[in-house]
Design a protein around this motif. Structure first.
Motif, mmCIF file in Angstrom:
data_model
loop_
_atom_site.group_PDB
_atom_site.id
_atom_site.type_symbol
_atom_site.label_atom_id
_atom_site.label_comp_id
_atom_site.label_asym_id
_atom_site.label_seq_id
_atom_site.Cartn_x
_atom_site.Cartn_y
_atom_site.Cartn_z
ATOM 1 N N ASN A 91 -20.472 7.070 -11.825
ATOM 2 C CA ASN A 91 -19.722 7.785 -10.793
ATOM 3 C C ASN A 91 -19.801 7.134 -9.417
ATOM 4 O OD1 ASN A 91 -18.648 10.488 -9.478
ATOM 5 N ND2 ASN A 91 -20.598 10.014 -8.465
ATOM 6 N N ALA A 92 -20.778 6.289 -9.185
ATOM 7 C CA ALA A 92 -21.007 5.737 -7.847
ATOM 8 C C ALA A 92 -19.759 5.058 -7.304
ATOM 9 C CB ALA A 92 -22.166 4.745 -7.877
ATOM 10 N N GLY A 93 -19.446 5.346 -6.043
ATOM 11 C CA GLY A 93 -18.278 4.733 -5.438
ATOM 12 C C GLY A 93 -18.215 4.980 -3.942
ATOM 13 N N ILE A 94 -17.528 4.109 -3.252
ATOM 14 C CA ILE A 94 -17.333 4.245 -1.811
ATOM 15 C C ILE A 94 -15.839 4.111 -1.515
ATOM 16 C CG2 ILE A 94 -19.631 3.433 -1.160
ATOM 17 C CD1 ILE A 94 -18.399 0.667 -0.628
ATOM 18 N N PHE A 95 -15.406 4.696 -0.402
ATOM 19 C CA PHE A 95 -13.974 4.592 -0.051
ATOM 20 C C PHE A 95 -13.787 4.461 1.454
ATOM 21 C CE2 PHE A 95 -15.258 8.932 -0.777
ATOM 22 C CZ PHE A 95 -14.727 9.678 0.253
ATOM 23 N N PRO A 96 -14.336 3.389 2.050
ATOM 24 C CA PRO A 96 -14.087 3.160 3.475
ATOM 25 C C PRO A 96 -12.613 2.882 3.710
ATOM 26 C CG PRO A 96 -15.057 1.217 2.485
ATOM 27 C CD PRO A 96 -15.102 2.291 1.442
ATOM 28 N N GLN A 97 -12.047 3.496 4.730
ATOM 29 C CA GLN A 97 -10.612 3.366 4.974
ATOM 30 C C GLN A 97 -10.358 2.268 6.007
ATOM 31 O OE1 GLN A 97 -8.711 7.008 6.177
ATOM 32 N NE2 GLN A 97 -6.672 6.289 5.668
ATOM 33 N N VAL A 98 -9.666 1.225 5.590
ATOM 34 C CA VAL A 98 -9.322 0.135 6.502
ATOM 35 C C VAL A 98 -8.062 -0.550 5.988
ATOM 36 C CG1 VAL A 98 -10.931 -1.427 5.291
ATOM 37 C CG2 VAL A 98 -10.119 -2.020 7.575
ATOM 38 N N LYS A 99 -7.083 -0.728 6.863
ATOM 39 C CA LYS A 99 -5.831 -1.361 6.456
ATOM 40 C C LYS A 99 -6.017 -2.864 6.269
ATOM 41 C CE LYS A 99 -2.897 2.212 8.443
ATOM 42 N NZ LYS A 99 -1.824 2.554 9.404
ATOM 43 N N MET A 100 -5.147 -3.450 5.444
ATOM 44 C CA MET A 100 -5.315 -4.847 5.076
ATOM 45 C C MET A 100 -5.332 -5.781 6.274
ATOM 46 S SD MET A 100 -3.213 -5.398 1.517
ATOM 47 C CE MET A 100 -1.696 -4.643 2.112
ATOM 48 N N ASP A 102 -6.717 -5.426 8.985
ATOM 49 C CA ASP A 102 -8.057 -5.432 9.571
ATOM 50 C C ASP A 102 -9.161 -5.660 8.546
ATOM 51 O OD1 ASP A 102 -7.128 -4.751 12.195
ATOM 52 O OD2 ASP A 102 -6.830 -2.684 11.490
ATOM 53 N N MET A 103 -8.819 -5.648 7.271
ATOM 54 C CA MET A 103 -9.809 -5.766 6.203
ATOM 55 C C MET A 103 -10.322 -7.196 6.091
ATOM 56 S SD MET A 103 -9.307 -4.800 2.166
ATOM 57 C CE MET A 103 -8.691 -3.152 2.571
ATOM 58 N N THR A 104 -11.621 -7.331 5.908
ATOM 59 C CA THR A 104 -12.223 -8.643 5.702
ATOM 60 C C THR A 104 -12.484 -8.857 4.211
ATOM 61 O OG1 THR A 104 -14.516 -7.864 5.881
ATOM 62 C CG2 THR A 104 -13.377 -8.447 7.943
ATOM 63 N N ALA A 105 -12.757 -10.084 3.855
ATOM 64 C CA ALA A 105 -13.102 -10.386 2.460
ATOM 65 C C ALA A 105 -14.371 -9.639 2.054
ATOM 66 C CB ALA A 105 -13.283 -11.890 2.284
ATOM 67 N N ASP A 106 -15.303 -9.515 2.988
ATOM 68 C CA ASP A 106 -16.536 -8.790 2.700
ATOM 69 C C ASP A 106 -16.264 -7.300 2.462
ATOM 70 O OD1 ASP A 106 -18.093 -11.057 2.861
ATOM 71 O OD2 ASP A 106 -18.726 -10.705 4.938
ATOM 72 N N ASP A 107 -15.316 -6.734 3.225
ATOM 73 C CA ASP A 107 -14.933 -5.333 3.004
ATOM 74 C C ASP A 107 -14.434 -5.154 1.571
ATOM 75 O OD1 ASP A 107 -15.474 -4.590 5.644
ATOM 76 O OD2 ASP A 107 -13.423 -5.002 6.309
ATOM 77 N N TRP A 108 -13.569 -6.057 1.155
ATOM 78 C CA TRP A 108 -13.000 -6.001 -0.192
ATOM 79 C C TRP A 108 -14.096 -6.125 -1.253
ATOM 80 C CZ3 TRP A 108 -8.031 -5.372 -2.190
ATOM 81 C CH2 TRP A 108 -7.858 -5.720 -3.537
ATOM 82 N N ASP A 109 -14.950 -7.128 -1.077
ATOM 83 C CA ASP A 109 -15.995 -7.388 -2.067
ATOM 84 C C ASP A 109 -16.986 -6.230 -2.185
ATOM 85 O OD1 ASP A 109 -14.881 -9.841 -2.610
ATOM 86 O OD2 ASP A 109 -16.300 -10.982 -1.377
#
Length: 259
Positions: A91-100, A102-109
């Motif tokens: 079930n573990a999951g996160i959902f930080p909201q950031v538009k593409m 402004d999104m970094t590769a680290d955010d995605w990973d």
């Protein structure tokens, strides 16, 4: 119904809050022995205390689910503590909201590792115990966001949740040799601590866009997970169920005015 849950050993990742906490408490009510896997000791301990106060059986293990060594240690500890592993609720999951833009590769990973990679790692770590017992159940918490719908700022989250559904299709075939099923629950908007942080305007607008005119509860998701984990669902694998109060059904908001 679903009396087959009693006495089973269950891992719930992200089980210290939100949907995971709801899943853990409902399984405990049904007599399962629940291992809470989480990163924050205070929240995990509080959930364990709540379950025990209600007469249930629970323990906790602090774990980063994106790290296989830690996930393997979680599986080993659970098996040693409860005598095996019968059910995994990934079930573990996160959902930080950031538009593409402004999104970094680290955010995605980070989102991919926590949400999607962890599903694979947790299943992999439990396979030896499913093989030993000759059966098992895996329930993945996916989402309507990604597989069915989209929302600005959640491209990484949506991709991770759609990826989970792709994962379970092949995983179902590979796990069948261990008499183990894997299925996914796809929540709509569920009232949790994280959703509450989005504000009253968001919550009100979302409730108005749902035919049942309310956001779901964590118990709504937990009950679906409970079914997939039961002996009664033994012939269901590689499938998903939407639990959203009908949110994905209307063609437009105007359609709801016709109800």
């Amino acid at each position: 119904m679903l009396t087959s849950i009693s006495g089973k050993s269950v891992i719930v990742t992200g089980g210290s809050k939100g949907i995971g906490k709801g899943i853990a408490k409902v399984f405990a009510i049904k007599g399962a022995k629940v291992m809470i896997a989480a990163r924050t000791e205070k929240d995990a301990a509080a959930t364990v205390d709540e379950i025990k106060a209600a007469g249930g059986t629970a323990d906790m293990f602090l774990c980063d689910v994106s790290d296989f060594d830690q996930v393997s240690a979680l599986a080993d500890y659970t098996a040693k503590t409860f005598g095996g592993i019968d059910i995994l609720c990934a079930n573990a999951g996160i959902f930080p909201q950031v538009k593409m833009v402004d999104m970094t590769a680290d955010d995605w990973d980070q989102v991919m590792s926590t949400n999607l990679k962890s599903s694979f790692l947790c299943v992999k770590a439990c396979i030896p115990y499913f093989e030993k017992s000759g059966k098992g159940r895996v329930v993945i918490t996916s989402s309507i966001t990604g597989p069915v719908t989209g929302y600005p700022g959640w491209s990484h989250y949506g991709a991770s949740k759609a990826g989970q559904l792709g994962f379970i299709k092949t995983a179902a075939m590979e796990l069948s040799r261990y008499n183990t099923t894997i299925n996914a629950v796809m929540p709509g908007n569920i009232m949790t601590e994280g959703l509450a942080d989005l504000g009253e305007d968001y919550l009100s607008s979302m409730a108005n866009s749902i035919p049942l005119k309310r956001l779901g509860s964590v118990e709504d998701i937990a009950n679906a997970a409970l079914f997939f984990a039961s002996d009664e669902a033994a012939y269901i694998t590689g499938q998903q169920i939407v639990v959203d109060g009908g949110q994905i059904l209307p063609e437009s908001l105007e359609a709801l005015e016709e109800i």
